[in-house]
Enzyme design. Sequence first.
Site: not given
Length: 769
Positions: A266, A466
């Site tokens: 990621d 997020e």
Amino acid sequence: MARMSVDEKVAQTIQPDISTVTPADVKKYKFGSILAGGNSSPGGNEKAPAPEWLKLADDMWKAADSASWSGDKIPLMWGIDAVHGHGNIVGATLFPQNIGLGAMRNPELIRKIGEVTAREMTVTGIDWDFSPTLAVVRDDRWGRTYEGFAEDPEVVRSYAGKMVEGLQGTPGTKDFLGAGRVIATAKHFVGDGGTANGKDQGDNLSSAADIRDIHGAGYPPAIEAGVQAVMASYSTALGQKMHGNAGLLTGALKGDMAFNGLVVGDWNGHGQVPGCRNTSCAASMNAGLDMFMAPDSWKDLYDSTLAQVKSGQIPMARLDDAVRRILRVKLRAGLFEKGAPSTRPLAGQFALLGSAEHRAVARQAVRESLVLLKNQGQILPLSPKARVLVAGDGADNISKQSGGWTITWQGSDLTNADFPKADSIFAGIREAVTASGGTATLSVDGAYSQKPDVAIVVFGENPYAEMVGDRPTLEYSPTDKQDLELLRKLKSAGIPTVAVFLSGRAMWVNPELNASDAFVAAFLPGSEGAGIADVLFKDGAGKTRYDFRGRLSYSWPKRADQTPLNRGQAGYDPLFAYGYGLTYADRGDLPKLSEVKPPRPDDGSDGIFFARGTLPAGWTMSATAPATVRGIDRRNQEDARIVNFTGAGMQSLRLTAARPLDLSRETNAQLSLMFDIRRESGPSAEVTLAMASGTAAALPIGGRIAAAPVGQWQTISVPLGCFQRAGLDVTKVSQPFVLSTGGALRLSISDIRIASSTGGQATCAWPKL
């Protein structure tokens, strides 16, 4: 592989972002892939039209194709987060976010959603989708809750393979990774939905058995369906950061589950492994990572990885295994034969983006995702012949109904004009009502000249993504009660009131439930707001068009502090249990619910440092003499401060935290220190903004302040990375805001926070005064 140089092999393992890499870089280094992150786009234009995306795909592909290869030409592969449709592209079909899809309990429709997403991606020449998210979310305070299908592994298990099949096609058939298909990615391996206190990128403290049986439940069906990529999680599991967890990446995933595709990292996640940096992390590759996602760290990471391979720190056998997996995926996807993106089937057929056929699939998903929580006196379904008032700031707001990962990373700073092939909820209501002889009037604040027969109030969470969405409790809008006041105002006027609640999680809304006659959890429905009217209204003949089918895939709390709250846990006592959902055949009455709430945690961990005139507990705001600071009114009583720097030597306004803050994840996510100012007079000398961790990392912002019109509120944004590059230790920030000048300056300040800046002024390079 035998004909590849070591340099070429290393380049296959590095994935830069299009915001920092050029076609010339791709040609020089021969990278294996590129990505477009949430705020990345052709030419830096987040609203770039689809043809520009396809042109950039061609430019990048041709750069790799024209490189000087040691042996065979190896095609470039482009990845993107198409997590609820091809959401980065203006005009694409936007499906409900995963929390809504989980409420459908319809695996076959999930497969169709994957098919539509893949077709629209191929129109713009993009090969690889960073989807599906298979997180099993155990604490709804997590800012990515809406990306998970459910709190329980049963729904995730039933959906994982179907979404993969929709994106990639069925293994063993000619359709597999053929025309109109893209590479899928199961993410984030593993345990991202179970971090302590719902903290994004945090620690999952579950047992090995729960990591396997709960958090890993979606991966075996995804692998069985042929998923070609798995993305490592930022989080920690079984005591180790997943980007460096050999036991799970290599042992469990590649060994026990026999996954033979590629493991991608990621966004700079490798830099969080102990002993690593964004620019160097042999431990991550040695643990089983095959491809570094290195959006802005790619150049130094390439150099360090090459050196580590040559020194033996990364064994050649491990590099070869990584490259073999990457090439295997490219071969299976037919990238060696497909040619430039614009030459492939469906490429450039821009009419497919948001086509009627695709939108029909999304509209069905909206209808099936709605969950009816209350229907007092069975006031629903409504007559389309009625005089309908539609209120609330979500009624005519396609951005709000779509949520994060929509055109921009946070899904914010957008207008309905940015969604040319979409319907707001109000537009859908107006169409349904006027077609049957009724009237629908939009009034965001609920004002009306003629009393309506019914009011529909659409409200809820504003978009986020997020860690920006992490919350300390599940209370909806703990400080701003305008939505509640609107509901109460309409209900007290004797108007039957239907609440349509937009949210990325189950939330404590007892007061709003009490103030509504009917309450619909619509989650984040995406571009097809008309799907809500399909269910709320009868047809012109007075018959039900579509009944409610949605069932909660997340337990609904009866208290704001009731989290974690998951089916099967000890003392399970929700307001609405997992699987709850009324139909029109049910009596939908609710008794009056308790509105008592616990005190809200207030330690600055949510990134809000000064708002509504208050500081987190234990924090201080102080001015060094002879500068002065006092309260003033902006929106409410003394919710802002005015500071007067006298010009008699260097003076500062400082925020000091109760304990040092670790802002490493926020810095990695490219968030900014943001604050609102109103220039009153000055400055007469340079002004600096600093963050301090023992020593201060200061940046000149006097030119920006001087450019602000006198008497008008403006927002200033400074990326945290600017402070880090100026020497800040982002892991222990003791003073997150220090404004200093040796000159005269009068400045009003409010709303100091850490947030995502999409307004175009987040820069490190302002002119000095």
